[in-house]
Write a protein that holds these residues in place. Structure first.
Motif, PDB file in Angstrom:
ATOM      1  N   UNK A  96     103.918 -72.746 -20.845  1.00 15.50           N
ATOM      2  CA  UNK A  96     102.893 -71.711 -20.738  1.00 15.50           C
ATOM      3  C   UNK A  96     102.226 -71.694 -19.371  1.00 15.50           C
ATOM      4  N   UNK A  97     102.266 -72.823 -18.666  1.00 17.23           N
ATOM      5  CA  UNK A  97     101.712 -72.885 -17.312  1.00 17.23           C
ATOM      6  C   UNK A  97     102.497 -72.006 -16.350  1.00 17.23           C
ATOM      7  N   UNK A  98     103.711 -71.624 -16.748  1.00 16.61           N
ATOM      8  CA  UNK A  98     104.586 -70.825 -15.887  1.00 16.61           C
ATOM      9  C   UNK A  98     104.531 -69.342 -16.219  1.00 16.61           C
ATOM     10  N   UNK A  99     103.610 -68.945 -17.054  1.00 18.46           N
ATOM     11  CA  UNK A  99     103.537 -67.571 -17.557  1.00 18.46           C
ATOM     12  C   UNK A  99     103.456 -66.520 -16.456  1.00 18.46           C
ATOM     13  N   UNK A 100     102.864 -66.857 -15.329  1.00 19.27           N
ATOM     14  CA  UNK A 100     102.705 -65.894 -14.238  1.00 19.27           C
ATOM     15  C   UNK A 100     103.768 -66.044 -13.152  1.00 19.27           C
ATOM     16  N   UNK A 101     104.775 -66.844 -13.419  1.00 18.27           N
ATOM     17  CA  UNK A 101     105.828 -67.058 -12.425  1.00 18.27           C
ATOM     18  C   UNK A 101     106.580 -65.745 -12.206  1.00 18.27           C
ATOM     19  N   UNK A 102     106.648 -65.263 -10.974  1.00 18.52           N
ATOM     20  CA  UNK A 102     107.284 -63.965 -10.729  1.00 18.52           C
ATOM     21  C   UNK A 102     108.795 -64.003 -10.904  1.00 18.52           C
ATOM     22  N   UNK A 103     109.358 -62.834 -11.142  1.00 20.54           N
ATOM     23  CA  UNK A 103     110.807 -62.709 -11.228  1.00 20.54           C
ATOM     24  C   UNK A 103     111.411 -63.170  -9.906  1.00 20.54           C
ATOM     25  N   UNK A 104     112.533 -63.856 -10.004  1.00 26.89           N
ATOM     26  CA  UNK A 104     113.190 -64.386  -8.815  1.00 26.89           C
ATOM     27  C   UNK A 104     112.754 -65.806  -8.493  1.00 26.89           C
ATOM     28  N   UNK A 105     111.866 -66.369  -9.287  1.00 30.44           N
ATOM     29  CA  UNK A 105     111.381 -67.730  -9.061  1.00 30.44           C
ATOM     30  C   UNK A 105     111.961 -68.683 -10.094  1.00 30.44           C
TER      31      UNK A 105
END
Length: 152
Positions: free
Chosen positions: A128-137
């Motif tokens: 859940x800490x990665x929820x804002x990880x952008x596409x391509x990351x």
């Protein structure tokens, strides 16, 4: 107290402190009589089918921190689903926005599994800490005890 109807909640708040007698009619009905003879509440147990339906709805609507719907299909590997391996590598694909939650090892196509985002989140809330990880990351870590390192 949480009631769908405020009038019911108000009546409960007024009567409960003044309950003088409780009459149990059977395992499904109880009557609470107030000290004031004109005030009483009849409680009825909900049928089991209604309880099961409400429980199923609550389970289906469990939230995850992701903006994607909880039932969004994501890719994982058999090592995570079948063997209980921790999620050590997460990617958010640039071309289609697909999430991948993997063990960090090498995989063949037959080791891929499609599960819901909710399933992965319930296995490991740290994703859940990665929820804002952008596409391509992508993000990786050496073990579940370590912090996620986002790259890309």
């Amino acid at each position: 107290m949480a009631c769908d109807n405020m009038a019911v909640e108000d009546a409960l708040r007024r009567i409960l402190p003044n309950v003088a007698t409780v009459y149990i009619q059977n395992d499904s009905i109880a009557r609470l009589d107030s000290r004031n003879p004109s005030e009483y509440i009849v409680l009825r147990k909900a049928p089991i089918e209604i309880k099961r339906k409400n429980l199923k709805l609550m389970e289906e609507n469990k939230l995850t921190p992701f903006t994607d719907a909880p039932d969004t299909a994501v890719i994982t590997c058999c090592h995570v689903t079948d063997d209980g391996a921790p999620v050590l590598y997460v990617s958010h694909d640039e071309d289609d926005g697909m999430w991948q939650f993997l063990c960090g090892g090498e995989h063949s196509e037959d080791e891929a599994r499609i599960v819901s985002l909710r399933y992965i989140y319930e296995l490991d809330h740290s994703v859940g800490l990665l929820k804002d990880m952008p596409c391509g990351s992508y993000a990786e870590r050496e073990s579940p005890a370590e912090e996620w390192k986002i790259k890309g």
